[in-house]
Design an enzyme around this catalytic site. Structure first.
Site, PDB file in Angstrom:
ATOM      1  N   GLU A 188       3.550  -7.014   8.863  1.00 22.20           N
ATOM      2  CA  GLU A 188       4.613  -6.345   8.101  1.00 22.20           C
ATOM      3  C   GLU A 188       5.850  -6.040   8.933  1.00 22.20           C
ATOM      4  OE1 GLU A 188       3.027  -2.852   6.172  1.00 22.20           O
ATOM      5  OE2 GLU A 188       2.429  -4.053   4.464  1.00 22.20           O
ATOM      6  N   GLU A 256      -2.799  -8.001   1.230  1.00 18.80           N
ATOM      7  CA  GLU A 256      -3.267  -6.618   1.037  1.00 18.80           C
ATOM      8  C   GLU A 256      -3.010  -6.168  -0.387  1.00 18.80           C
ATOM      9  OE1 GLU A 256      -1.812  -3.722   3.879  1.00 18.80           O
ATOM     10  OE2 GLU A 256      -2.067  -5.110   5.552  1.00 18.80           O
TER      11      GLU A 256
HETATM   12  C1  GAL Z   1       0.197  -1.677   5.126  1.00 18.74           C
HETATM   13  C2  GAL Z   1      -0.306  -2.077   6.511  1.00 18.74           C
HETATM   14  C3  GAL Z   1      -1.780  -1.769   6.658  1.00 18.74           C
HETATM   15  C4  GAL Z   1      -2.064  -0.375   6.192  1.00 18.74           C
HETATM   16  C5  GAL Z   1      -1.573  -0.208   4.765  1.00 18.74           C
HETATM   17  C6  GAL Z   1      -1.760   1.165   4.203  1.00 18.74           C
HETATM   18  O1  GAL Z   1       1.543  -1.494   5.122  1.00 18.74           O
HETATM   19  O2  GAL Z   1      -0.103  -3.450   6.727  1.00 18.74           O
HETATM   20  O3  GAL Z   1      -2.160  -1.948   7.988  1.00 18.74           O
HETATM   21  O4  GAL Z   1      -1.436   0.504   7.036  1.00 18.74           O
HETATM   22  O5  GAL Z   1      -0.212  -0.429   4.716  1.00 18.74           O
HETATM   23  O6  GAL Z   1      -3.078   1.478   4.174  1.00 18.74           O
END
Ligand code: GAL
Length: 850
Positions: A188, A256
């Protein structure tokens, strides 16, 4: 003789060759590439469902079960980050043991027949201490993390190469016959890269560096819209259906999909309704996505001092489909399993062609995957947040509830609607074990002993400096604790502050919490929060004539893990620290005086967490509600095999160890504020992390996971360091149990996904079906606590009969289910009679298993 021995040798060679061949047959290399639609494995496009499980957030003992449950839930891939600061706590000294055994984890996933997405980072965010960076990086002269900076790039490359080599040596890449089909570099960076002048150069370098490691499988960068070819840029978020990759040669991938959200001490606990999650998943595959990952599928536990934030809780449950303790969270797990099956029924059509989307009316659309060879799959979506609709599609009429997707594997029959849950619902509960005088549960404490932690400086290694020091630079995160200590003479200052009465001590700190002691007595405390890590306190103090000791204990609660230059934010009492006299308004600024510092506690130096040493005392009476005290007791493991938690009600804040293993930071007195929670949250409409909250007005975290594998039957040692004061007599154990099994199915639910068929005849004889199954293979349904066919109300655990209910419900369900591990009952008036004509009826059941 000679002949024979030759023959024997020949036979040996044959056997050897056969053996070698049979091993080879288990590890044929997979060729992984991609095109504009999907990852392509051995020439075949694939629709893949993935889920994140971070290996150090559970124990190796739990891994096989978690992986099995992932497989049963319909996952093809397990995604994990690699945690640099676990593996290289000291530069050049590696640790891949126990929970850090990455190779073992990857192998277990492979042995279960699943693929791995290895997100090396090595910056990972992840609510993990310092975003996964080892703290020693910070001390390399001239380093600027995550930028085009030679010292940083050298370290990043060294670690990334080290992990890649390790995987290669074990043949773990798919290109070598292993399970790893994908790797991630950075994480990110695109979210924050505008703050880094060298961002573009850095990201190009990172891409080249990754590619040069020659893994034989594709690399991704998430949230990096300018990811250079051939790196695939992927999406992270609660929804990614509108995402498009930066080249029409790259597939649409979602690394994600946040299945819930993390929790922070002092905040309410977020959850995400499965209807919304399922909607997001279906929308993504509808609009051309072919790889989707749940972040998290099992969240687990931030053991030790691994949580980041600051203020991230020890639990990392995340409202994931598998809960922190490793139990299925139902109906989340089960409904998503059904969604995966439904998607897989469409896979062939989805992969054969590009999607074609047309409007079905306002806030509605149909997507069709149709080939000339006759394959056809369709998705019908309604993203209106209120209005259910009836739509016409291909000459048929379909009911489409608000905020839902219908999936039609044959472009005609609905296999699943994302808002209609066929899965069982379970009520998992913590069952408290009595804390005292109960030997039957096997979980009583044998009595407490303690050691006082001295207030202020007690270590030989204390040192003196002029001015106030930033904490992370001082402790290098070796400990949460840093003492700032000073003595002031009141006689000299009498003209300013009279005899000290009416004085106020003012402290400004970068965070995260602090305690102020005057002459050995706690006079005030302050804490930051997830939103604001800084702390300021003003406390009235009574100073005495002569020498006064001011001891300030500053604590970190997990280091920052996110944001541009997060690594430089700092912590601790950087001041000012002032004594303000209320009599004449004068102020003594202590900020640039000489302070004495002690990194860590005496108890840490003495290794009290292991429970050894002869310093523990148990006489006189147990001190309670006293700050800065170590407690120790022994206990027998709770009977049975259910997961175990410690309930820290009664304690303040601190850290806890079981048999020398840190179970993390506890803080039951840090409660969520009262507003903003709702027991049932409307899943319709865009989700955000503060939309659906629980635990308002309650401790953010009261229960702390103690992995079974850390316990022996008896004589377990629990050690606590209590910072603010508590009563260990109130600590108790709980086990996590499935209390009830429920289901609620209406007459207009689709058939269970396993019964789906496009055969007209077969469909006529099938209908909505309620199924129950006990969670453990050796259990049977022992009682039906509730059954109602008609218009039952309430939710699992509190069902009640509505205005309309059939008398036959209970006996029919009892007959079908009691004594079996699982049962299925058709939901129709032919089974139950019709208690109210013209009304859509449901069957609701609550059962228990033994
Ligand atoms: C994303 C990040 C993850 C985790 C998630 C929130 O932005 O890539 O590592 O932090 O947010 O749980």
């Amino acid at each position: 003789m000679i002949e024979e021995s030759k023959m024997g040798g020949g036979r040996f060679v044959v056997v050897f060759l056969l053996l070698a061949l049979s091993t080879v047959s288990f590890c044929f290399a997979d060729n992984v590439t991609y095109d504009h639609r999907a990852l392509v494995i051995n020439g075949k496009r694939r629709v893949l469902v993935s889920g994140s499980i971070h290996y150090p957030r559970s124990t190796p003992d739990m891994w096989p079960d978690l992986i099995q449950k992932s497989k049963q839930g319909g996952l093809d891939v397990i995604e994990t980050y690699v945690f640099w600061n676990l593996h290289e706590p000291v530069r050049g000294q590696y640790n891949f043991e126990g929970r850090n055994d990455l190779v073992k984890f990857v192998k277990l996933v492979g042995e279960a027949g699943l693929y791995v997405h290895l997100r090396i980072g090595p910056y990972v965010c992840a609510e993990w201490n310092y975003g996964g960076f080892p703290i020693w990086l910070h001390f390399i002269p001239g380093i600027v993390l995550r930028s085009d900076n030679e010292p940083f790039k050298a370290e990043m490359q060294r670690f990334t190469a080290k992990i890649v080599d390790m995987m290669k040596q074990e043949n773990l890449y798919a290109s070598q016959g292993g399970p790893i089909i994908l790797s991630q570099i950075e994480n990110e960076y695109g979210n924050i890269d505008s703050a880094y002048p060298s961002a573009k150069t850095y990201i190009n370098w990172a891409a080249k560096m990754a590619i040069s490691l020659d893994t034989g499988v594709p690399w991704v960068m998430c949230q990096q819209s300018d990811a250079p070819d051939p790196i695939i840029n992927t999406c992270n978020g609660f929804y990614c259906d509108q995402f498009t990759p930066n080249s029409n040669k790259k597939p649409k991938m979602w690394t994600e999909n946040w299945s819930g959200w993390f929790s922070a001490f002092g905040d309410a606990v977020p959850y995400r309704p499965v209807e919304d999650l399922a909607f997001a998943v279906a929308r993504f595959y509808q609009l051309g996505g072919t790889f989707q990952n749940y972040y998290m599928y099992h969240g687990g536990t931030n053991f030790g001092r691994t949580s980041g934030g600051p203020f991230i809780t020890t639990t990392y449950d995340y409202d994931a489909p598998i809960d922190e303790y490793g139990l299925l969270r139902q109906p989340k797990w089960g409904h998503l399993k059904d969604v995966h099956k439904a998607i897989k029924l469409c896979e062939e059509a989805m992969l054969a062609t590009d999607p074609k989307t047309t409007s079905l009316g306002s806030n509605m659309e149909a997507t069709v995957y149709k080939t000339e060879s006759g394959l056809c799959a369709a998705f019908l979506a309604n993203w209106d947040t209120k209005k259910d609709a009836n739509v016409n599609f291909n000459g048929n009429s379909y009911h489409l509830p608000a905020w839902s997707v219908n999936i039609l594997p044959d472009c005609k029959n609905v296999v699943l609607n994302t808002a209609k849950i066929n899965s069982v619902i379970t009520l998992s509960k913590f069952i408290s074990l009595p804390s005292k005088d109960d030997t039957s549960s096997g979980a009583s404490f044998s009595g407490w002993s303690w050691i006082n932690e001295p207030v202020g400086i007690s270590s030989q290694s204390a040192f003196t400096k002029t001015g106030l020091l930033e904490q992370i630079n001082t402790t290098a995160d070796k400990s949460d604790y840093l003492w700032y200590s000073i003595s002031i003479e009141m006689n000299q200052n009498e003209h300013l502050l009279k005899d000290g009465s009416g004085t106020v001590l003012h402290i400004d700190s970068l965070g995260h919490t602090l305690h102020a002691f005057i002459n050995g007595k706690l006079v005030g405390s302050g804490k930051g929060s997830n939103g604001n890590r800084k702390v300021s306190i003003e406390v009235p103090v009574n100073l005495i004539k002569g020498s006064n000791k001011i001891d300030l204990l500053s604590l970190t609660v997990g280091l920052q893990n996110y944001g541009a230059y997060f690594d430089t934010l700092g912590a601790g009492i950087t001041g000012p620290v002032q004594l303000k006299g209320s009599q004449n308004g004068s102020t003594i600024d202590l900020s640039s005086q000489k302070w004495t510092y002690q990194i860590g506690l005496r108890g840490e130096e003495l290794d009290l967490s292991s429970g050894s040493t002869s310093l523990w005392v148990s006489q006189p009476a147990l001190p309670t509600n006293q700050p800065l005290i170590w407690y120790k007791s022994t206990f027998d493991a709770p009977a049975g095999s259910s997961p175990v938690a410690i309930d820290f009600t009664g304690m303040g804040k601190g850290q806890a160890w079981v048999n020398g293993q840190s179970i993390g930071r506890y803080w039951p007195t840090n409660k969520a504020s009262n507003g903003g929670c709702a027991d049932s949250c409307n899943y319709r409409g865009s989700y955000s992390s503060n939309k659906c909250l629980r635990n308002c007005g309650k401790p953010t975290q009261q229960l702390y996971h103690v992995p079974r594998s850390w316990l022996q039957p008896s004589g377990n040692v629990l050690v606590l360091f209590e910072e603010t004061g508590g009563n260990p007599n109130q600590i108790s154990f709980a086990t996590r149990e499935v209390e009830s099994l429920c289901s609620r199915i209406s007459e207009n639910h689709p058939l269970p996904v396993d019964m789906w068929t496009s055969d007209e005849e077969a469909r006529k004889n099938a209908g909505p079906t309620l199924s129950l199954e006990c969670p453990h293979p050796d259990q049977v349904i022992s009682s039906i606590k509730f059954a109602s066919f008609g218009t039952p109300r309430g939710t699992c655990g509190s069902f009640n009969h509505g205005q309309c209910s059939s008398k036959q419900a209970l006996p029919v369900v009892q007959k079908a289910c009691i004594g079996s591990r699982s049962c299925s009952i058709g939901v129709s008036i032919s089974k139950f009679g019709d208690p109210c004509r013209g009304v859509t009826k449901s069957l609701a059941v609550e059962a228990s298993c033994v």
